[in-house]
Design a protein around this motif. Structure first.
Motif, PDB file in Angstrom:
ATOM      1  N   UNK A  94      75.067  47.316 -34.149  1.00 59.45           N
ATOM      2  CA  UNK A  94      73.695  47.544 -34.581  1.00 59.45           C
ATOM      3  C   UNK A  94      73.261  48.995 -34.567  1.00 59.45           C
ATOM      4  N   UNK A  95      74.150  49.906 -34.203  1.00 58.31           N
ATOM      5  CA  UNK A  95      73.777  51.319 -34.113  1.00 58.31           C
ATOM      6  C   UNK A  95      73.410  51.876 -35.489  1.00 58.31           C
ATOM      7  N   UNK A  96      74.205  51.552 -36.486  1.00 64.22           N
ATOM      8  CA  UNK A  96      73.958  52.085 -37.829  1.00 64.22           C
ATOM      9  C   UNK A  96      72.694  51.461 -38.406  1.00 64.22           C
ATOM     10  N   UNK A  97      72.507  50.173 -38.171  1.00 61.66           N
ATOM     11  CA  UNK A  97      71.294  49.507 -38.640  1.00 61.66           C
ATOM     12  C   UNK A  97      70.057  50.145 -37.997  1.00 61.66           C
ATOM     13  N   UNK A  98      70.130  50.468 -36.713  1.00 56.48           N
ATOM     14  CA  UNK A  98      69.010  51.113 -36.030  1.00 56.48           C
ATOM     15  C   UNK A  98      68.751  52.500 -36.609  1.00 56.48           C
ATOM     16  N   UNK A  99      69.820  53.234 -36.890  1.00 60.33           N
ATOM     17  CA  UNK A  99      69.663  54.548 -37.521  1.00 60.33           C
ATOM     18  C   UNK A  99      68.984  54.407 -38.888  1.00 60.33           C
ATOM     19  N   UNK A 100      69.401  53.403 -39.656  1.00 64.06           N
ATOM     20  CA  UNK A 100      68.787  53.164 -40.969  1.00 64.06           C
ATOM     21  C   UNK A 100      67.306  52.812 -40.822  1.00 64.06           C
ATOM     22  N   UNK A 101      66.977  52.035 -39.816  1.00 64.33           N
ATOM     23  CA  UNK A 101      65.571  51.682 -39.589  1.00 64.33           C
ATOM     24  C   UNK A 101      64.758  52.895 -39.148  1.00 64.33           C
ATOM     25  N   UNK A 102      65.373  53.772 -38.374  1.00 64.36           N
ATOM     26  CA  UNK A 102      64.684  55.005 -37.972  1.00 64.36           C
ATOM     27  C   UNK A 102      64.430  55.893 -39.184  1.00 64.36           C
ATOM     28  N   UNK A 103      65.384  55.922 -40.109  1.00 66.47           N
ATOM     29  CA  UNK A 103      65.179  56.680 -41.351  1.00 66.47           C
ATOM     30  C   UNK A 103      64.034  56.054 -42.147  1.00 66.47           C
ATOM     31  N   UNK A 104      64.012  54.726 -42.233  1.00 68.04           N
ATOM     32  CA  UNK A 104      62.919  54.047 -42.947  1.00 68.04           C
ATOM     33  C   UNK A 104      61.579  54.328 -42.269  1.00 68.04           C
ATOM     34  N   UNK A 105      61.546  54.295 -40.941  1.00 64.08           N
ATOM     35  CA  UNK A 105      60.307  54.600 -40.213  1.00 64.08           C
ATOM     36  C   UNK A 105      59.868  56.032 -40.491  1.00 64.08           C
ATOM     37  N   UNK A 106      60.829  56.945 -40.574  1.00 59.39           N
ATOM     38  CA  UNK A 106      60.516  58.342 -40.880  1.00 59.39           C
ATOM     39  C   UNK A 106      59.881  58.471 -42.265  1.00 59.39           C
ATOM     40  N   UNK A 107      60.422  57.753 -43.223  1.00 55.69           N
ATOM     41  CA  UNK A 107      59.874  57.790 -44.581  1.00 55.69           C
ATOM     42  C   UNK A 107      58.443  57.234 -44.584  1.00 55.69           C
ATOM     43  N   UNK A 108      58.218  56.181 -43.841  1.00 53.50           N
ATOM     44  CA  UNK A 108      56.870  55.605 -43.744  1.00 53.50           C
ATOM     45  C   UNK A 108      55.902  56.609 -43.126  1.00 53.50           C
ATOM     46  N   UNK A 109      56.331  57.297 -42.065  1.00 54.82           N
ATOM     47  CA  UNK A 109      55.476  58.313 -41.436  1.00 54.82           C
ATOM     48  C   UNK A 109      55.152  59.420 -42.430  1.00 54.82           C
ATOM     49  N   UNK A 110      56.161  59.905 -43.141  1.00 54.65           N
ATOM     50  CA  UNK A 110      55.907  60.955 -44.126  1.00 54.65           C
ATOM     51  C   UNK A 110      55.026  60.457 -45.269  1.00 54.65           C
ATOM     52  N   UNK A 111      55.143  59.190 -45.615  1.00 55.95           N
ATOM     53  CA  UNK A 111      54.255  58.626 -46.624  1.00 55.95           C
ATOM     54  C   UNK A 111      52.807  58.682 -46.133  1.00 55.95           C
ATOM     55  N   UNK A 112      52.607  58.322 -44.866  1.00 51.63           N
ATOM     56  CA  UNK A 112      51.264  58.413 -44.277  1.00 51.63           C
ATOM     57  C   UNK A 112      50.746  59.841 -44.276  1.00 51.63           C
ATOM     58  N   UNK A 113      51.615  60.786 -43.923  1.00 43.71           N
ATOM     59  CA  UNK A 113      51.221  62.197 -43.953  1.00 43.71           C
ATOM     60  C   UNK A 113      50.858  62.627 -45.372  1.00 43.71           C
TER      61      UNK A 113
END
Length: 163
Positions: A94-113
């Motif tokens: 699940x390490x890679x899946x977690x990394x992918x989710x962190x990237x998705x969360x980052x994109x969501x944060x930047x979308x909010x910004x």
């Protein structure tokens, strides 16, 4: 720790973004504060947000609350990347899946910004935040390509040589 070398691209990506988000969070939380051993200057966020909120008709208390909220969100995203690094180091599933989710969360944060940038009319910040989304997409693709090459390498190593 030797497992970090098994996925060097993902390791570098997760390490970079963990550091990026943690430093950004600290920059918001410690903005313009004397920490005793260093005065944290960072970006001029307090001044910028004061200007933004003046435009919107909000008081200075909103500045600190917004910066703290953003700092906490950024620290949470940093922790996602750190957790992914830990799982990679321990070779846990699940390490890679977690990394992918962190990237998705980052994109969501930047979308909010980016939405905030449009509301307050800061096109320079909008361009910066949009660029980070592009870099995150490249980060995701680099990690995916690493997985493909690893699969090909492992497939080729199990194939019997032709005679």
């Amino acid at each position: 720790m030797k497992h970090l070398l098994n996925r060097p691209i993902i390791t570098v990506i997760a390490g970079y973004w963990a550091m990026f988000w943690m430093m950004n969070a600290l920059d918001k939380i410690f903005a313009r504060q004397d920490l005793g051993f260093i005065v944290w200057y960072g970006n001029h966020r307090v001044e910028k947000f004061t200007m933004y909120f003046d435009r919107l008709g909000y008081g200075p208390d909103s500045v600190w609350a917004t910066l703290m909220f953003a700092g906490i969100v950024e620290a949470a995203v940093a922790c996602m990347f750190l957790w992914a690094l830990y799982k990679i180091a321990k070779n846990q599933p699940g390490a890679i899946r977690l990394n992918d989710r962190a990237i998705a969360a980052s994109i969501i944060v930047f979308f909010g910004f980016a939405v905030f940038d449009v509301v307050v009319g800061d096109r320079a910040e909008l361009l910066e935040h949009s660029t980070y989304v592009g870099v995150l997409l490249v980060s995701y693709l680099a990690g995916a390509i690493e997985g493909v090459f690893m699969h090909l390498r492992n497939t080729q190593s199990t194939v019997e040589p032709a005679e």
